[in-house]
Write a protein that holds these residues in place. Sequence first.
Motif, PDB file in Angstrom:
ATOM      1  N   PRO A  19       0.828  -1.197   0.000  1.00 20.63           N
ATOM      2  CA  PRO A  19       0.000   0.000   0.000  1.00 20.63           C
ATOM      3  C   PRO A  19       0.860   1.244   0.000  1.00 20.63           C
ATOM      4  CG  PRO A  19       0.040  -0.979   2.175  1.00 20.63           C
ATOM      5  CD  PRO A  19       0.713  -1.946   1.277  1.00 20.63           C
ATOM      6  N   LYS A  20       0.319   2.264  -0.649  1.00 20.59           N
ATOM      7  CA  LYS A  20       1.041   3.521  -0.704  1.00 20.59           C
ATOM      8  C   LYS A  20       0.888   4.260   0.614  1.00 20.59           C
ATOM      9  CE  LYS A  20       0.610   4.120  -5.690  1.00 20.59           C
ATOM     10  NZ  LYS A  20       0.161   5.018  -6.772  1.00 20.59           N
ATOM     11  N   GLY A  21       1.723   5.275   0.773  1.00 23.00           N
ATOM     12  CA  GLY A  21       1.649   6.075   1.985  1.00 23.00           C
ATOM     13  C   GLY A  21       2.764   5.733   2.931  1.00 23.00           C
ATOM     14  N   LYS A  22       2.784   6.448   4.025  1.00 22.17           N
ATOM     15  CA  LYS A  22       3.849   6.293   4.999  1.00 22.17           C
ATOM     16  C   LYS A  22       3.539   5.152   5.944  1.00 22.17           C
ATOM     17  CE  LYS A  22       6.739   9.114   7.986  1.00 22.17           C
ATOM     18  NZ  LYS A  22       6.948  10.457   8.534  1.00 22.17           N
ATOM     19  N   GLY A  23       4.458   4.194   6.052  1.00 27.20           N
ATOM     20  CA  GLY A  23       4.269   3.044   6.916  1.00 27.20           C
ATOM     21  C   GLY A  23       5.536   2.751   7.659  1.00 27.20           C
ATOM     22  N   PRO A  24       5.678   1.519   8.184  1.00 30.67           N
ATOM     23  CA  PRO A  24       6.872   1.149   8.939  1.00 30.67           C
ATOM     24  C   PRO A  24       8.155   1.311   8.135  1.00 30.67           C
ATOM     25  CG  PRO A  24       5.126  -0.473   9.242  1.00 30.67           C
ATOM     26  CD  PRO A  24       4.674   0.451   8.172  1.00 30.67           C
ATOM     27  N   GLN A  25       8.076   1.154   6.812  1.00 32.83           N
ATOM     28  CA  GLN A  25       9.263   1.259   5.972  1.00 32.83           C
ATOM     29  C   GLN A  25       9.394   2.642   5.343  1.00 32.83           C
ATOM     30  OE1 GLN A  25       9.037  -2.003   3.213  1.00 32.83           O
ATOM     31  NE2 GLN A  25       9.939  -3.438   4.672  1.00 32.83           N
ATOM     32  N   GLY A  26       8.652   3.589   5.837  1.00 29.27           N
ATOM     33  CA  GLY A  26       8.737   4.938   5.309  1.00 29.27           C
ATOM     34  C   GLY A  26       7.872   5.121   4.077  1.00 29.27           C
ATOM     35  N   LYS A  27       7.962   6.275   3.516  1.00 29.88           N
ATOM     36  CA  LYS A  27       7.146   6.611   2.358  1.00 29.88           C
ATOM     37  C   LYS A  27       7.701   5.972   1.095  1.00 29.88           C
ATOM     38  CE  LYS A  27       5.299  10.596  -0.139  1.00 29.88           C
ATOM     39  NZ  LYS A  27       5.235  12.076  -0.201  1.00 29.88           N
ATOM     40  N   ARG A  28       6.827   5.416   0.285  1.00 29.64           N
ATOM     41  CA  ARG A  28       7.228   4.833  -0.995  1.00 29.64           C
ATOM     42  C   ARG A  28       7.170   5.901  -2.075  1.00 29.64           C
ATOM     43  NH1 ARG A  28       3.959  -0.535  -2.169  1.00 29.64           N
ATOM     44  NH2 ARG A  28       5.351  -0.462  -3.973  1.00 29.64           N
ATOM     45  N   ILE A  29       8.219   5.951  -2.873  1.00 29.30           N
ATOM     46  CA  ILE A  29       8.313   6.943  -3.938  1.00 29.30           C
ATOM     47  C   ILE A  29       8.047   6.270  -5.277  1.00 29.30           C
ATOM     48  CG2 ILE A  29       9.828   8.589  -5.106  1.00 29.30           C
ATOM     49  CD1 ILE A  29       9.007   9.443  -2.326  1.00 29.30           C
ATOM     50  N   THR A  30       7.092   6.795  -6.024  1.00 27.12           N
ATOM     51  CA  THR A  30       6.797   6.272  -7.357  1.00 27.12           C
ATOM     52  C   THR A  30       7.600   7.043  -8.395  1.00 27.12           C
ATOM     53  OG1 THR A  30       4.962   7.805  -7.716  1.00 27.12           O
ATOM     54  CG2 THR A  30       4.457   5.712  -6.615  1.00 27.12           C
ATOM     55  N   LEU A  31       7.684   6.494  -9.589  1.00 26.97           N
ATOM     56  CA  LEU A  31       8.411   7.165 -10.663  1.00 26.97           C
ATOM     57  C   LEU A  31       7.759   8.501 -11.000  1.00 26.97           C
ATOM     58  CD1 LEU A  31      10.644   7.174 -12.751  1.00 26.97           C
ATOM     59  CD2 LEU A  31       9.145   5.857 -14.291  1.00 26.97           C
ATOM     60  N   LYS A  32       6.435   8.555 -10.913  1.00 28.28           N
ATOM     61  CA  LYS A  32       5.736   9.808 -11.201  1.00 28.28           C
ATOM     62  C   LYS A  32       6.132  10.895 -10.201  1.00 28.28           C
ATOM     63  CE  LYS A  32       1.110  11.801 -11.739  1.00 28.28           C
ATOM     64  NZ  LYS A  32      -0.358  11.527 -11.717  1.00 28.28           N
ATOM     65  N   VAL A  33       6.162  10.515  -8.920  1.00 27.12           N
ATOM     66  CA  VAL A  33       6.567  11.478  -7.887  1.00 27.12           C
ATOM     67  C   VAL A  33       8.000  11.934  -8.130  1.00 27.12           C
ATOM     68  CG1 VAL A  33       7.077  11.737  -5.431  1.00 27.12           C
ATOM     69  CG2 VAL A  33       4.955  10.613  -6.151  1.00 27.12           C
ATOM     70  N   ALA A  34       8.873  10.979  -8.484  1.00 25.39           N
ATOM     71  CA  ALA A  34      10.275  11.301  -8.716  1.00 25.39           C
ATOM     72  C   ALA A  34      10.438  12.261  -9.896  1.00 25.39           C
ATOM     73  CB  ALA A  34      11.065  10.021  -8.953  1.00 25.39           C
ATOM     74  N   LYS A  35       9.713  11.991 -10.989  1.00 22.41           N
ATOM     75  CA  LYS A  35       9.813  12.862 -12.166  1.00 22.41           C
ATOM     76  C   LYS A  35       9.356  14.280 -11.839  1.00 22.41           C
ATOM     77  CE  LYS A  35       9.419   9.448 -15.887  1.00 22.41           C
ATOM     78  NZ  LYS A  35       8.583   8.960 -17.025  1.00 22.41           N
ATOM     79  N   ASN A  36       8.330  14.372 -11.004  1.00 25.33           N
ATOM     80  CA  ASN A  36       7.829  15.696 -10.614  1.00 25.33           C
ATOM     81  C   ASN A  36       8.764  16.406  -9.634  1.00 25.33           C
ATOM     82  OD1 ASN A  36       5.528  15.503 -12.209  1.00 25.33           O
ATOM     83  ND2 ASN A  36       4.306  14.569 -10.571  1.00 25.33           N
ATOM     84  N   SER A  37       9.769  15.684  -9.156  1.00 23.89           N
ATOM     85  CA  SER A  37      10.711  16.257  -8.189  1.00 23.89           C
ATOM     86  C   SER A  37      12.014  16.699  -8.841  1.00 23.89           C
ATOM     87  CB  SER A  37      11.012  15.230  -7.087  1.00 23.89           C
ATOM     88  OG  SER A  37       9.830  14.869  -6.396  1.00 23.89           O
ATOM     89  N   VAL A  38      12.078  16.603 -10.157  1.00 21.06           N
ATOM     90  CA  VAL A  38      13.271  17.057 -10.877  1.00 21.06           C
ATOM     91  C   VAL A  38      13.172  18.557 -11.102  1.00 21.06           C
ATOM     92  CG1 VAL A  38      14.617  16.884 -12.997  1.00 21.06           C
ATOM     93  CG2 VAL A  38      13.604  14.825 -11.996  1.00 21.06           C
ATOM     94  N   ARG A  39      14.204  19.262 -10.703  1.00 25.85           N
ATOM     95  CA  ARG A  39      14.257  20.711 -10.865  1.00 25.85           C
ATOM     96  C   ARG A  39      15.535  21.081 -11.611  1.00 25.85           C
ATOM     97  NH1 ARG A  39      10.020  19.596  -9.146  1.00 25.85           N
ATOM     98  NH2 ARG A  39       8.913  20.361  -7.289  1.00 25.85           N
ATOM     99  N   VAL A  40      15.521  22.244 -12.198  1.00 27.25           N
ATOM    100  CA  VAL A  40      16.741  22.771 -12.808  1.00 27.25           C
ATOM    101  C   VAL A  40      17.369  23.726 -11.805  1.00 27.25           C
ATOM    102  CG1 VAL A  40      17.746  24.082 -14.706  1.00 27.25           C
ATOM    103  CG2 VAL A  40      15.822  22.535 -15.134  1.00 27.25           C
ATOM    104  N   ALA A  41      18.573  23.405 -11.358  1.00 31.13           N
ATOM    105  CA  ALA A  41      19.258  24.221 -10.360  1.00 31.13           C
ATOM    106  C   ALA A  41      19.734  25.529 -10.983  1.00 31.13           C
ATOM    107  CB  ALA A  41      20.430  23.448  -9.769  1.00 31.13           C
ATOM    108  N   PHE A  42      20.176  26.463 -10.130  1.00 29.82           N
ATOM    109  CA  PHE A  42      20.605  27.783 -10.610  1.00 29.82           C
ATOM    110  C   PHE A  42      21.778  27.684 -11.571  1.00 29.82           C
ATOM    111  CE2 PHE A  42      23.338  26.915  -7.038  1.00 29.82           C
ATOM    112  CZ  PHE A  42      24.563  27.450  -7.407  1.00 29.82           C
ATOM    113  N   ASN A  43      22.559  26.587 -11.455  1.00 24.40           N
ATOM    114  CA  ASN A  43      23.726  26.418 -12.330  1.00 24.40           C
ATOM    115  C   ASN A  43      23.380  25.679 -13.618  1.00 24.40           C
ATOM    116  OD1 ASN A  43      23.281  23.864 -11.317  1.00 24.40           O
ATOM    117  ND2 ASN A  43      25.084  23.866  -9.991  1.00 24.40           N
ATOM    118  N   GLY A  44      22.088  25.415 -13.827  1.00 25.23           N
ATOM    119  CA  GLY A  44      21.650  24.756 -15.049  1.00 25.23           C
ATOM    120  C   GLY A  44      21.614  23.245 -14.966  1.00 25.23           C
ATOM    121  N   ARG A  45      22.075  22.689 -13.858  1.00 25.80           N
ATOM    122  CA  ARG A  45      22.061  21.232 -13.708  1.00 25.80           C
ATOM    123  C   ARG A  45      20.670  20.747 -13.304  1.00 25.80           C
ATOM    124  NH1 ARG A  45      27.212  20.999  -9.682  1.00 25.80           N
ATOM    125  NH2 ARG A  45      28.805  21.855 -11.086  1.00 25.80           N
ATOM    126  N   ARG A  46      20.390  19.501 -13.649  1.00 26.84           N
ATOM    127  CA  ARG A  46      19.126  18.886 -13.246  1.00 26.84           C
ATOM    128  C   ARG A  46      19.297  18.267 -11.866  1.00 26.84           C
ATOM    129  NH1 ARG A  46      19.111  15.114 -18.297  1.00 26.84           N
ATOM    130  NH2 ARG A  46      21.303  15.320 -17.710  1.00 26.84           N
TER     131      ARG A  46
END
Length: 253
Positions: free
Chosen positions: A1-28
């Motif tokens: 099951p998704k959500g926070k449990g005994p093993q912590g929060k599970r990260i999906t690929l969708k969540v990970a993709k939405n967490s990609v940012r471009v830093a001030f130096n142009g790096r991802r």
Amino acid sequence: PKGKGPQGKRITLKVAKNSVRVAFNGRRRLDLSKMGIAIFPKCILELAEVEELDLSRNMLKKIPNIIEKFQNLMWLDLHSNQLDELPAAICTLRNLTYLNLCNNKLKALPEEFTLLRNLRTLNLGLNCFETIPTTLGSLRELIELGLFDNALTIIPKSVKKLPKLEKLNVKRNPLPEFAEEEEPIDTVKRIESLYLVEKKDLCGSCLQTCQGERNELHTLEDVTPGSSNKPNFSSFVTPNSSARDNEEEWRMK
């Protein structure tokens, strides 16, 4: 099951993709900090081309060998987790210039750690290190090194003498050299005694030096307003010209 449990929060690929940012130096940057992650999410291997990875302030106890897939990484932040060891695989990330391992439970570094020769910033503060390997001195590009809040009793000379090191933080370690505060340095030069001698008793070079200083004093007196009623001790010269104005106090007995 998704959500926070005994093993912590599970990260999906969708969540990970939405967490990609471009830093001030142009790096991802893949920013998965403060997400309650307890197990390294394998799904982020799909994003292994990023240059920066932030997994700080989670609950990670282990970094798996698959970290070696992130060969483009130049910046890796793992601070404030529960790591008690590092895999040798992390040492294959030869492009790393920044590595933050602060606030974990580390006691040692992999032998291969010296392969990270491009590191410029390394933070090992707030861990459980009792010793630092002398081989750390081979990281000759290091500019900043944090070793604060450990149990270190010695810093290897090879580390202290790193050629480009500008900041070395070793605060709050039981280092002998910091056990007692150094006595304050008195920057004022003090004269313990002053001897007056006759000109005939001075060597040629000493006489020339003293006469030069006397001439400078006469020049200063000429431009100083007001007359002086001080007695003149013309037959004596002082090795220290600053005593001339106090000749009355330094009379020969």
